[in-house]
Design an enzyme around this catalytic site. Structure first.
Site, mmCIF file in Angstrom:
data_model
loop_
_atom_site.group_PDB
_atom_site.id
_atom_site.type_symbol
_atom_site.label_atom_id
_atom_site.label_comp_id
_atom_site.label_asym_id
_atom_site.label_seq_id
_atom_site.Cartn_x
_atom_site.Cartn_y
_atom_site.Cartn_z
ATOM 1 N N GLY A 198 41.963 18.981 32.882
ATOM 2 C CA GLY A 198 42.637 19.443 34.660
ATOM 3 C C GLY A 198 41.335 20.779 34.704
ATOM 4 N N GLU A 325 43.649 29.454 44.013
ATOM 5 C CA GLU A 325 43.412 30.162 43.532
ATOM 6 C C GLU A 325 41.196 30.057 43.119
ATOM 7 O OE1 GLU A 325 45.605 31.551 40.378
ATOM 8 O OE2 GLU A 325 45.076 30.098 39.274
ATOM 9 N N CYS A 343 38.682 36.649 36.384
ATOM 10 C CA CYS A 343 37.812 35.863 35.943
ATOM 11 C C CYS A 343 37.063 34.544 36.510
ATOM 12 C CB CYS A 343 39.353 34.367 35.178
ATOM 13 S SG CYS A 343 40.171 34.887 34.572
ATOM 14 N N CYS A 409 45.519 35.510 31.946
ATOM 15 C CA CYS A 409 43.895 35.441 31.622
ATOM 16 C C CYS A 409 42.670 36.245 32.304
ATOM 17 C CB CYS A 409 43.454 34.395 32.674
ATOM 18 S SG CYS A 409 44.146 33.746 34.173
ATOM 19 N N CYS A 410 43.267 36.916 32.699
ATOM 20 C CA CYS A 410 42.240 37.871 33.162
ATOM 21 C C CYS A 410 41.759 38.906 32.282
ATOM 22 C CB CYS A 410 42.014 38.541 34.694
ATOM 23 S SG CYS A 410 42.403 36.922 35.768
#
Lengths: 647, 647
Positions: A198, A325, A343, A409-410
């Site tokens: 996904g 997002e 990201c 994540c960034c």
């Protein structure tokens, strides 16, 4: 190849991937030493502040301990489905850094983290903290929403970096075993799951794994994930039904969210979650490159054209909407409410860097550069310890970088990009060297079997003067391709002091100088870099009546701290002179831009909210700073698109 | 009075409520017959379409059946905590309508609904469907979030309307018993709960109940609710603890949400949920009026000044933020994302109408009129069967009226305001008649004991010519006060054909003509009504560089259907002539405005998203229609604030 005969008719494609001289290989980050004024400061902050900072947060939040697999029900925090990826990206960044800048403390941390990861691998090769320690019964039951294959991909990228940085095969072998196991679970063969992630990521990681191991199974598995995506019957429909869920009740509403609404070769528009899209498109470019797949490249280029002509911020940010997002509608580019995740900009750099190796076309480098110098660099503070997740193009003063995020994540994504920045500057093939970015540095590379040391001297992005010096043991003939950035309207070149006429030597935005090079040869490129006003396509309703300021690759912004009135009250006349000056003490040294502008006066309004006389204007001195440097002084307003005085 | 000695020092107030000649009583809706071109069409749609439409939805959604109190656990739908109020507002509207326009079908429905409500009253007087049939154990346990007292207030307003319309006391007596019961539960005396409603409404309803019954207990109870609000220790804190909740975990985050952050007399700014604020401020104005309370009036006026100078849309909409259905920050007036709930605009009409009776000041009438002709009227379709909840000032084409809402407060609120519109036009006191609104109509009123029939002839709002004719049995001396709207810069008056010099006769925006009036006397007022450009205070960042168009009380907008390009691409030069023409066949007959403007051309942009040349302009004919009439043709864009060409 498992899927060689893709039947689509490629005859209508105007470009063939086989065109000679186009495909390049990036010069690896290990072989490039950056020693400029601009990036070296950022890279030092990355090494000295960001990497220890991120390690501390991975440790304090339990992300490292999660690999001990000793979580027990009821204990907080619960290892989250995406935690592995944060550790993996930190590890990848640390490995890049260690190879160019040895550091005992960091090396020890890397060894410890690698040991933790290795110990967490299951006998069958599976390697995921959440689905081993927390919900083992749910392994591979929701590829659509959960991040198993995504985490696997990041671990693979970390393993490749670890191998490249240290030469140690431990982690690489472990992740190869994981890849082998995944290959045994997924695929078109009877008895395998016909699933795919996904959140894309593993596709590009498998190509990296293939490149260092030479194992074609990994390339084929990547191909499988790419080709299976979006086919009917839809895997996520079937998977949802197996979970007892109605596929139509998908929380994101549409499979465009994860780019599985259509087979990738049929996709026409950049849609859905922007980071997912970038990682998918990066893998498509990788596969087009590795497999000489013109049709897949054409699909990539359709998506690129769509994105770059309708859904790209001037900062290189993408994905305007917080709700997914990701992408919203063509020309819908809100400024204050821009999501433009860090990201996603990093993913845009990845994708364009890959396209640039397939086709040495300066348009890809232009987009890469815009994203890198504005959105990516803006995503991290000058001190390297706070980060933006969203990168709006205007702020009322409430948007600030943070030390960490619940979904983080960034920060490690920035760290790994900065630590491997050297890899984005140069490329080579059998006949040519290409210089994609202008950053003072030294590259050790090989062109047609000839070892060359290429020395680049420049104060870019503050100045457009670049000198390239060639050192080599023996003289040789090759082409030197220098990018002429799209923002540059006047360039000139001298070879060993003699003017070189660009006419007839420019291909796809690169000037090519072919000659029999000798050690000591020098090429001087001069890129005119005036301050420039920029306008958005009339379709972008959020930017109508506005003007932006650029100088070279840098987009400028106003900050509240430099101005006496709210920024929306400032109007920049079209004929106002835009002067620039270098401020060594400001924001680690920046060129700022000044102008005499106008501001709306509110002194004669009193309590009146609406009236029939337009506001009066007063003169106002304005200051613009590079967008990447905003929110590094006192908190306040920021704005990229200035109101203009329509002539 | 229970709380006579409010100790605050009133000596600093510049205005005394006792100023002679200022306080007025509105001429009741029953005594005013509207027969104009503009409103009569809307009122007929309200009677013939809206009222049956709303009855059907109250019936089909279970709101009427809820009064049978036969709900059983597990049955859907569950009577909701605010359902009673929807039925009550429909009933109130139906009663107003019946009194002026008898209708056998509607009369029968009213009788049935009244019977349903009467049968639902409990032996102790309590009357609430949800907290009788669904959660009886939760009666009065969460005044902060639930709508018990709010529903009670709406039932009281319906009861008063029913009594006034039919002369029947049944419902009035029932609601008086409910009020008596509430009075026995709430108050400062030992043993009573010191609570007050989270959603204000009952405070103003109790004043109405007092006015028709003469029972001072109701006025005192209203005073209690108003004065107790926001005092420390805070009732909602204590109430939350009694429920076992942490008061600090209040979902709305702040007691500003329901205006209980401070005692009302100490409040300086219009905050929180806009409808709640309007109902509170309306009750404050009522109490200031009834109790000659200058300090409470001053608090009202502080709030009015704050709201009208910083938080009011040009359309009369208020409450810009969807997150709290209410106020955000000063000068924060987003257009596309405006909430501007229809009920809030209706509440603004209520509040300003009350202030207008306390002080005959045209500024209140100006705000009332702006809200009424733009936001309220825009809240309902021309056919009377679809409704806006939010009233944005710009739309990309996705915002449309709906037949009904899950939370359906707005539709019956519009219905009751339209059905009682007559009450907003005229007022009288011992010495004067005041004409607040210009609507062709006939009023039967009494000034200083003298019965007067006042006939108003006008085609307002299309034209500013108004004639008032006086009919009376015997001549008498009194003042006739005619409002000079704030939007009007040139007015002239003739009395029986002779020019009347306004100089020296204008008080707070009303020209006052005092004379010995004879039957047949006629006063002709001429209000210049040119098309006018309007500008917003420089603090409103969403409207910078823009201009709005008004004509008289009407705000104009562009709709996509009339234009070949997206509306943001249209630029209105400051010197473009704004012509107007009446279009009898369009939108039930409207004056539209035309101009030769400019539009940004996108033909020379191709795939370019950003470039260094500003867009070209081409000539473009534009059309503007009254804002209230938008979204009555084909769906599409809408915009009130036009980009202007800065000179």
């Amino acid at each position: 190849m498992m899927f060689p005969p893709y039947q689509e008719d490629a005859s209508t494609l105007s470009l063939s991937i086989e065109q000679p001289g186009l495909a390049f290989t990036a010069v690896p980050w290990k072989d490039v030493t950056i020693d400029d004024l601009f990036w070296a400061t950022r890279l030092r902050a990355n090494r000295e502040h960001t990497l220890p900072h991120l390690y501390r947060f991975c440790q304090e939040t339990g992300r490292l301990d999660a690999f001990r697999l000793d979580w027990k029900p009821g204990r907080e925090p619960v290892p989250h489905i995406f935690w592995d990826s944060d550790v993996a990206k930190w590890l990848e960044a640390a490995c890049y850094s260690l190879a160019t800048h040895p550091d005992a403390w960091l090396s020890q941390r890397v060894d410890e983290v690698v040991a933790l990861i290795l110990a967490a691998q299951q006998p069958d090769g599976y390697l995921n903290t959440h689905f081993t320690a927390v919900e083992p019964e749910k392994r591979w039951t929701n590829l659509r929403d959960w991040h198993e294959l995504y985490c696997a991909g990041h671990l693979m990228e970390a393993a490749v970096a670890h191998f490249q940085a240290t030469g140690k095969r431990t982690l690489l072998d472990a992740l190869s075993r994981y890849a082998d196991y995944i290959d045994s679970v997924f695929g078109p063969e009877p008895g395998k799951k016909r699933g795919y992630p996904g959140h894309e990521e593993i596709e590009l990681a498998l190509v990296k794994l293939y490149r260092v191991t030479g194992e074609k199974r990994y390339l084929r598995l990547s191909q499988y994930f790419i080709e299976e995506r979006g086919r009917q019957p839809h895997y996520y429909d079937a998977e949802a039904r197996l979970r007892g869920e109605d596929p139509a009740a998908f929380w994101a509403g549409t499979y465009e969210y994860n780019q599985s609404h259509l087979p990738v070769r049929e996709q026409q528009e950049a849609t859905g979650h922007a980071v997912r899209a970038m990682y998918l498109y990066s893998a498509m470019a990788d596969l087009a490159h590795e497999c000489h797949d013109a049709n897949l490249l054409a699909a990539c280029k359709r998506l690129w054209n769509h994105l770059c002509s309708t859904r790209l911020y001037i900062t290189g940010g993408i994905g305007s909407s917080p709700s997914n997002e990701g992408f919203s509608a063509d020309y819908d580019l809100p400024n204050e409410r821009a999501y433009a995740e860090t990201c996603a900009a990093i993913g845009l750099v990845f994708w364009n860097h890959r396209l640039l190796q397939v086709e040495c076309d300066a348009r890809y480098a232009d987009v890469l550069e815009a994203a890198l110098y504005n959105s990516v660099l803006g995503g991290i503070s000058l001190d390297g310890e706070t980060f933006f997740y969203a990168n709006p193009l205007a702020s009322q003063g409430m948007h600030h970088r943070q030390e960490w995020f619940e979904v983080s994540c960034c920060p490690p994504n920035i760290a790994r990009l900065l630590a491997s920045l050297g890899e984005y500057i140069y490329a080579a093939n059998e006949t040519d060297i290409a210089v994609h970015l202008y950053i003072q540095s030294t590259a050790r590379l090989n062109v047609g079997g000839c070892a060359v040391t290429l020395r680049q001297e420049t104060t870019y992005p503050w100045n457009g003067a670049i000198t390239l010096r060639i050192e080599m043991a023996e003289s040789a003939t090759f082409g030197l391709k220098l990018r002429l950035p799209g923002w540059c309207h006047h360039a000139s070149l001298r070879v060993n002091g003699e003017a070189f006429d660009l006419a007839g030597h420019v291909e796809r935005g690169y000037v090519r100088v072919e000659r029999h090079w000798q050690a000591g040869d020098a090429v001087a490129l001069e890129l005119a870099m005036p301050v420039e006003r920029m306008y958005a396509h009339p379709g972008v309703r959020q930017d109508v009546g506005c003007v932006a300021i650029k100088r070279g690759p840098l987009v400028y912004c106003m900050e509240g701290v430099d101005h006496p009135v709210p920024l929306h009250r400032i109007i920049l006349p079209e004929d106002a002179d835009l002067a620039s000056s270098f401020q060594a003490e400001m924001l680690d040294g920046v060129i700022i831009i000044h102008a005499q502008a106008l501001m709306e006066d509110d002194a004669d309004w009193g309590r009146t909210l609406y009236r029939s006389q337009s506001p009066r204007w007063l003169p106002a001195a304005i200051t613009a700073i590079p967008y990447y440097a905003w929110d590094n002084r006192q908190p306040g307003e920021m704005r990229i698109w200035f109101r203009r005085k329509e002539g």
